[in-house]
Design an enzyme around this catalytic site. Sequence first.
Site, PDB file in Angstrom:
ATOM      1  N   LYS A   1      18.786   7.770  -5.766  1.00 37.09           N
ATOM      2  CA  LYS A   1      18.566   8.745  -5.917  1.00 37.09           C
ATOM      3  C   LYS A   1      19.995   9.641  -5.813  1.00 37.09           C
ATOM      4  CE  LYS A   1      14.540  10.839  -3.875  1.00 37.09           C
ATOM      5  NZ  LYS A   1      13.548  10.483  -2.991  1.00 37.09           N
ATOM      6  N   ILE A   2      19.995  10.235  -7.023  1.00 39.59           N
ATOM      7  CA  ILE A   2      20.818  11.574  -6.764  1.00 39.59           C
ATOM      8  C   ILE A   2      20.098  12.611  -7.378  1.00 39.59           C
ATOM      9  CG2 ILE A   2      22.927  12.250  -8.748  1.00 39.59           C
ATOM     10  CD1 ILE A   2      23.370   9.486  -8.547  1.00 39.59           C
TER      11      ILE A   2
END
Length: 371
Positions: free
Chosen positions: A142-143
């Site tokens: 997750k970014i």
Amino acid sequence: MSNTDRLAQLSEAGVSIWLDDLSRERLSTGNLADLIRDKHVVGVTTNPTIFANALSNGAAYDAQVKELAERGADLDATVRELTTSDVRNAADLFRDVYNATNGTDGRVSIEVDPRLARDTDKTIAEAKDLWKAVDRPNLMVKIPATDEGLPAITAALAEGISINVTLIFSVERYAQVIDAYFAGLEQAKANGHDLKGIHSVASFFVSRVDTEVDKRLNKIGTDEAKALLGEAGIANTRLAYAKFEELFASDRWKALAAAGANAQRPLWASTGVKDPAYSDTRYVDQLVVRNVVNTMPEKTMDAVADHAELTGDTVTGRGDEARGVFDKLSAAGIDVPDVFVVLETEGVEKFEKSWQELLETVTGQLNKAKG
């Protein structure tokens, strides 16, 4: 209609049900396996708040903390080991789902250190490290969709890393996320990666939009303003889906699809209802459409199973109606662009605070283990 029937109906309507939670206890007790078997759960998302809660409750992590302390692991290494162990074990649990869906589902997400949300280079390095540390093909890193996160998303995809883009609030930002996805796939192809093996979701937050907009509408206080309470979150999400349909019909996307690329599915996040005046299933049954993910807290999932009113597709073709909601919000005095700036800033700050709480919890556990 039975509980299982409602969740089955949601799944058959094209919505992938992912659990918005993970803990060592869920893994060790068989709870997560039960949800996969009985509740049509086909993925898991985590975030710093989820891990902070998991590690602060119970003694499930004590043995591993003690072992790490004896090995002389520092704080950051201990946190990395604890969180990636849970994600790796969850990924193994979902491997059959991953295989059965050709990689579309069976996904487990782990977020980069939220303190890096404004640092592109460090986010890229962290994404690579997490991908190697977990070492499972059904991982998603997750970014956050900050200005600095967008080039990191492209760079990580270019390395063949599957990405869950998080903290998306505005449709304008979402269009930038899709552009970053396309660019990442184009670079991955140039780098010799098989595009079939790269997957992504774009996590569009729902309930937080209503929380912020409703607060402003109540402050304005006019009848026109109060008539719009609870309208923004669902309208915003329907606009996001219209943007998804638009951009994934482009020639640029068609070229990538011809090369084997997978569409980046929209993911509805923050679907737990914050205001008790609203139906506790509204961010599920009002956002049913094919080829999306809805990641839910278990409480929301249970509410859907018990009493959701599922009436088929409640999203497609409602873009104009949703745009009308935002025209009314602007007319009522809501500074819509400012809403999204505030939400992104608060989102990063909340995850940073949770990460700090996580670090403090693990520090205490390490000190206890060292005597």
